[in-house]
Design an enzyme around this catalytic site. Structure first.
Site, PDB file in Angstrom:
ATOM      1  N   ARG A  49      25.449 -27.097   6.086  1.00 25.02           N
ATOM      2  CA  ARG A  49      24.046 -26.958   6.482  1.00 25.02           C
ATOM      3  C   ARG A  49      23.537 -25.580   6.098  1.00 25.02           C
ATOM      4  O   ARG A  49      24.231 -24.588   6.328  1.00 25.02           O
ATOM      5  CB  ARG A  49      23.872 -27.109   8.007  1.00 25.02           C
ATOM      6  CG  ARG A  49      24.284 -28.399   8.661  1.00 25.02           C
ATOM      7  CD  ARG A  49      23.449 -29.626   8.337  1.00 25.02           C
ATOM      8  NE  ARG A  49      22.077 -29.457   7.901  1.00 25.02           N
ATOM      9  CZ  ARG A  49      21.004 -29.357   8.682  1.00 25.02           C
ATOM     10  NH1 ARG A  49      21.117 -29.423   9.982  1.00 25.02           N
ATOM     11  NH2 ARG A  49      19.792 -29.241   8.182  1.00 25.02           N
ATOM     12  N   HIS A  77      16.781 -25.286  15.201  1.00 31.90           N
ATOM     13  CA  HIS A  77      16.224 -26.559  15.658  1.00 31.90           C
ATOM     14  C   HIS A  77      15.040 -26.299  16.592  1.00 31.90           C
ATOM     15  O   HIS A  77      15.102 -25.381  17.410  1.00 31.90           O
ATOM     16  CB  HIS A  77      17.274 -27.352  16.438  1.00 31.90           C
ATOM     17  CG  HIS A  77      18.468 -27.755  15.631  1.00 31.90           C
ATOM     18  ND1 HIS A  77      18.575 -28.996  15.053  1.00 31.90           N
ATOM     19  CD2 HIS A  77      19.606 -27.101  15.317  1.00 31.90           C
ATOM     20  CE1 HIS A  77      19.748 -29.089  14.421  1.00 31.90           C
ATOM     21  NE2 HIS A  77      20.394 -27.950  14.559  1.00 31.90           N
TER      22      HIS A  77
HETATM   23 FE   LIG Z   1      22.252 -27.454  13.540  1.00 33.74          FE
END
Ligand SMILES: [Fe+3]
Lengths: 208, 241
Positions: free
Chosen positions: B156, B161
């Site tokens: 990632r 978030h």
């Molecule tokens: Fe994450």
């Protein structure tokens, strides 16, 4: 070229991922001391009007396994059918009922559970009453955009039969995927609402 | 623009579809039936309200809100921006919740198995509520990239978030913020669930040298757009709708 309209575009969704609870329920994942209480755990207090009920269930994937890393939110009207929101223009809702709840699914069993009240009826766009319902929203790892559905009550047969939203479900066999099944728990009516993301008995999800 | 109209239809071409096999977990968690077009009833046009008084003084300071023995390791940053709707109007009173990995890319979570070290001074969560102009800001450390079990070697990009509440449940949104200039963005199977490149770029926060705090923290600007309401210019609607 024509004039531009000046609209912006909605930010795209991304999955909540496996660690959504760090942000939404930090105390539940043992991140303590940042804030006292996770939001949305308690909906009813001693002064809340309406019939106390329990709403519970699990969320199943296409292989029939319960999601143990999901987050469930509910949003509903009060006992009189009014929402506790400035956008509610029809009257003042019960000040002792926020109408919003949030629970993680259990890390072992996958079960979620809310103690709330039975909502009153809310009018549809054309003014006809919808059957009592609770808006349910699900996010989790592997869910790219939050899923909206509705919980209806299986003991509201007459109201369900005339609900303009349920009437829009062409495949009548799918209506029952939105019906929570009544039983009893600790002397309270308890409604089980299992959500199936995929496959046989797939829950009806809405584009709202 | 009206405060009353239903929300503009969600443009699903800019959102990821449910079924995205390169993000493997979506395969069994994606509905196969078409969504039933409901539109907005009052149930979707209303939503919960969160007051500024529920916030603690460190809720938007991830550098300090979990620290036990000192500051967390990592590059200090400020993330700020506005929450707007599709009509380009600010959304005041929007609750933002954010969560992230630490500077090494490790989350503070039981199920997390990445070997990067836990930082004893970093919890990784915070929240803020937008002001009258839709503005928010928080302080944190820049999260690290991390590997995840999807392909045999998927990583990632650095990200934060976000969960966002607007004024109505129809506006509810969960998304992620990425960092300008990160080459990892374009190889990420989760980023690539979004089919539209311009939509992806809407999630990339810009490095803002002008807002950077000298000798302290770099600044990134991240605006979030929620669904807007349709204007009801000539509609006669029944009372209560
Ligand atoms: Fe994450």
């Amino acid at each position: 070229m024509a004039q531009t309209l000046g609209y912006l575009k909605e930010s795209p969704s991304q999955t909540a991922g496996p660690y959504v609870h760090i942000g939404t329920n930090p105390n539940w994942v043992e991140i303590t001391g940042v804030w006292d209480k996770d939001l949305g755990l308690v909906l009813v207090g001693p002064d809340t009007k309406g019939e106390r009920i329990v709403v519970k269930g699990r969320v199943f994937d296409g292989a029939g396994a319960p999601l143990r890393d999901a987050l469930i939110e509910i949003w509903q009207a009060d006992a009189a059918g009014l929402h506790n929101s400035p956008q509610e223009k029809r009257g003042a809702a019960d000040p002792h009922f926020a109408g919003w709840g949030r629970q993680p699914t259990d890390a072992v069993t996958g079960e979620y559970k809310f103690e709330t009240i039975k909502p009153g009826r809310v009018p549809y766009i054309d003014g006809r009453p919808m059957a009592p319902h609770i808006t349910v929203w699900i996010v989790a790892r592997g869910i790219n955009i939050g899923l909206h559905t509705r919980l209806y009550f299986d003991d509201e047969e007459a109201a369900n039969a005339e609900c303009p939203v349920l009437a829009r479900i062409e495949n009548k066999a799918r209506v029952k995927t939105l019906l929570a099944v009544r039983s009893e728990e600790n002397g309270l009516p308890a409604y089980t609402f299992d959500i199936r993301l995929q496959g046989e008995g797939e829950t009806v999800f809405f584009d709202i | 623009m009206s405060d009353q109209g239903p929300f503009i239809q969600r443009n699903r071409d800019r959102h990821p579809p449910a079924y995205t096999p390169t993000y493997k977990t979506s395969v069994l968690r994606s509905p196969q039936h078409a969504l039933l077009s409901l539109g907005n009833t009052i149930s979707e046009m209303t939503g919960p309200v969160f007051g500024h008084n529920m916030l603690g003084p460190l809720d938007n300071d991830l550098i300090r809100n979990f620290a036990q023995t000192g500051d967390p390791i990592g590059q200090r940053i400020v993330v700020y921006g506005r929450v707007l709707d599709e009509n380009a109007r600010p959304v005041p009173g929007a609750l933002l919740e954010f969560w992230q990995a630490n500077a090494g890319g490790r989350y503070r979570h039981k199920k997390e198995t990445y070997l990067a070290a836990i930082d004893p001074n970093f919890g990784g969560c915070g929240r803020a509520i937008t002001d009258q102009e839709g503005r928010y800001a928080f302080r944190t450390i820049k999260p690290g990239a991390y590997p995840w079990p999807n392909g045999v070697n998927d990583w990632r990009p650095a990200h934060i978030h976000f969960s966002v509440f607007g004024h109505a449940f129809a506006q509810r949104l969960v998304t992620q913020m990425y960092f300008e200039g990160d080459p990892m963005i374009w190889q990420c199977p989760i980023v690539r669930t979004i089919p539209d490149k311009a939509a992806i770029e809407q999630l990339v926060a810009a490095l803002d040298r002008n807002a950077t705090l000298p000798m302290d923290a770099m600044a990134y600007k991240f605006d979030i757009v929620l669904r807007g309401r349709r204007s009801t210019l000539f509609e006669n609607r029944m009372e209560g709708n």
